[in-house]
Design a protein around this motif. Structure first.
Motif, PDB file in Angstrom:
ATOM      1  N   GLY A 241       0.795  -1.217   0.000  1.00  0.00           N
ATOM      2  CA  GLY A 241       0.000   0.000   0.000  1.00  0.00           C
ATOM      3  C   GLY A 241       0.828   1.267   0.000  1.00  0.00           C
ATOM      4  O   GLY A 241       0.270   2.362   0.019  1.00  0.00           O
ATOM      5  N   LYS A 242       2.169   1.131  -0.034  1.00  0.00           N
ATOM      6  CA  LYS A 242       3.031   2.308   0.041  1.00  0.00           C
ATOM      7  C   LYS A 242       4.170   2.299  -0.968  1.00  0.00           C
ATOM      8  O   LYS A 242       4.448   3.308  -1.599  1.00  0.00           O
ATOM      9  CB  LYS A 242       3.629   2.439   1.438  1.00  0.00           C
ATOM     10  CG  LYS A 242       2.604   2.676   2.512  1.00  0.00           C
ATOM     11  CD  LYS A 242       3.264   2.772   3.860  1.00  0.00           C
ATOM     12  CE  LYS A 242       2.193   2.942   4.930  1.00  0.00           C
ATOM     13  NZ  LYS A 242       2.752   2.999   6.265  1.00  0.00           N
TER      14      LYS A 242
ATOM     15  N   VAL B 228       5.041   4.098  -9.030  1.00  0.00           N
ATOM     16  CA  VAL B 228       4.061   3.335  -8.260  1.00  0.00           C
ATOM     17  C   VAL B 228       3.917   3.878  -6.829  1.00  0.00           C
ATOM     18  O   VAL B 228       2.821   3.873  -6.281  1.00  0.00           O
ATOM     19  CB  VAL B 228       4.376   1.821  -8.280  1.00  0.00           C
ATOM     20  CG1 VAL B 228       5.550   1.470  -7.398  1.00  0.00           C
ATOM     21  CG2 VAL B 228       3.149   1.015  -7.911  1.00  0.00           C
ATOM     22  N   ARG B 229       4.986   4.382  -6.230  1.00  0.00           N
ATOM     23  CA  ARG B 229       4.886   4.950  -4.875  1.00  0.00           C
ATOM     24  C   ARG B 229       3.917   6.127  -4.843  1.00  0.00           C
ATOM     25  O   ARG B 229       3.120   6.253  -3.918  1.00  0.00           O
ATOM     26  CB  ARG B 229       6.250   5.409  -4.381  1.00  0.00           C
ATOM     27  CG  ARG B 229       7.176   4.301  -4.011  1.00  0.00           C
ATOM     28  CD  ARG B 229       8.548   4.853  -3.639  1.00  0.00           C
ATOM     29  NE  ARG B 229       9.479   3.769  -3.429  1.00  0.00           N
ATOM     30  CZ  ARG B 229       9.989   3.450  -2.247  1.00  0.00           C
ATOM     31  NH1 ARG B 229       9.669   4.141  -1.187  1.00  0.00           N
ATOM     32  NH2 ARG B 229      10.824   2.437  -2.142  1.00  0.00           N
TER      33      ARG B 229
ATOM     34  N   LEU C 134       0.306   4.785  -5.273  1.00  0.00           N
ATOM     35  CA  LEU C 134      -0.211   4.158  -4.053  1.00  0.00           C
ATOM     36  C   LEU C 134      -0.505   5.173  -2.951  1.00  0.00           C
ATOM     37  O   LEU C 134      -1.344   4.926  -2.089  1.00  0.00           O
ATOM     38  CB  LEU C 134       0.771   3.097  -3.548  1.00  0.00           C
ATOM     39  CG  LEU C 134       0.880   1.849  -4.430  1.00  0.00           C
ATOM     40  CD1 LEU C 134       2.016   0.960  -3.945  1.00  0.00           C
ATOM     41  CD2 LEU C 134      -0.432   1.086  -4.486  1.00  0.00           C
ATOM     42  N   ALA C 135       0.169   6.325  -2.977  1.00  0.00           N
ATOM     43  CA  ALA C 135      -0.091   7.362  -1.981  1.00  0.00           C
ATOM     44  C   ALA C 135      -1.503   7.927  -2.118  1.00  0.00           C
ATOM     45  O   ALA C 135      -2.078   8.402  -1.141  1.00  0.00           O
ATOM     46  CB  ALA C 135       0.935   8.481  -2.107  1.00  0.00           C
ATOM     47  N   GLY C 136      -2.069   7.836  -3.332  1.00  0.00           N
ATOM     48  CA  GLY C 136      -3.395   8.401  -3.551  1.00  0.00           C
ATOM     49  C   GLY C 136      -4.502   7.394  -3.775  1.00  0.00           C
ATOM     50  O   GLY C 136      -5.652   7.767  -3.942  1.00  0.00           O
ATOM     51  N   VAL C 137      -4.174   6.104  -3.768  1.00  0.00           N
ATOM     52  CA  VAL C 137      -5.165   5.066  -4.080  1.00  0.00           C
ATOM     53  C   VAL C 137      -5.061   3.931  -3.072  1.00  0.00           C
ATOM     54  O   VAL C 137      -3.968   3.497  -2.734  1.00  0.00           O
ATOM     55  CB  VAL C 137      -4.926   4.503  -5.504  1.00  0.00           C
ATOM     56  CG1 VAL C 137      -5.818   3.315  -5.777  1.00  0.00           C
ATOM     57  CG2 VAL C 137      -5.138   5.565  -6.543  1.00  0.00           C
ATOM     58  N   SER C 138      -6.183   3.447  -2.593  1.00  0.00           N
ATOM     59  CA  SER C 138      -6.206   2.267  -1.734  1.00  0.00           C
ATOM     60  C   SER C 138      -6.743   1.102  -2.552  1.00  0.00           C
ATOM     61  O   SER C 138      -7.868   1.144  -3.039  1.00  0.00           O
ATOM     62  CB  SER C 138      -7.107   2.485  -0.521  1.00  0.00           C
ATOM     63  OG  SER C 138      -6.582   3.495   0.307  1.00  0.00           O
TER      64      SER C 138
END
Length: 99
Positions: free
Chosen positions: A54-55, A82-83, A86-90
């Motif tokens: 997730g990060k 990708v980092r 992932l910071a904006g999407v779960s």
């Protein structure tokens, strides 16, 4: 596994390989995949299963290994690492479908 990886490499940057990822909200997001790495590993995980912390990383199981997604572009958004994605999407630990 190598077939999907080679498809991503061969179609980048245009017209691009696409993957459908499932958000925790229940919606599906279409992403264009620009860069990935194929990691060979024998496993019993169903192909298309998303694995992420997730990060920092996002990988999808394929036959004979994992495809780690490095750079992607969510539909309607800019291209990003990708980092940053992932910071904006779960994402759920559900499935990814490549096309």
């Amino acid at each position: 596994g190598t077939v999907v990886f080679n498809q991503i490499r061969g179609l980048s940057p245009y017209p691009g390989a696409f993957g459908y990822l499932h958000k925790e909200s229940g919606t599906t997001v279409l992403c264009k995949i620009y860069a990935s790495v194929f990691r060979t590993e024998e496993h019993q995980v169903s192909p298309g299963t998303i694995h992420t912390d997730g990060k920092t990383f996002l990988e999808v199981s394929v036959q004979g290994g994992w495809i780690q997604i490095l750079v992607l572009q969510q539909e309607g958004k800019k291209r990003m690492e990708v980092r940053d994605f992932l910071a904006g999407v779960s994402l759920t630990s559900g499935l990814c479908r490549f096309s």
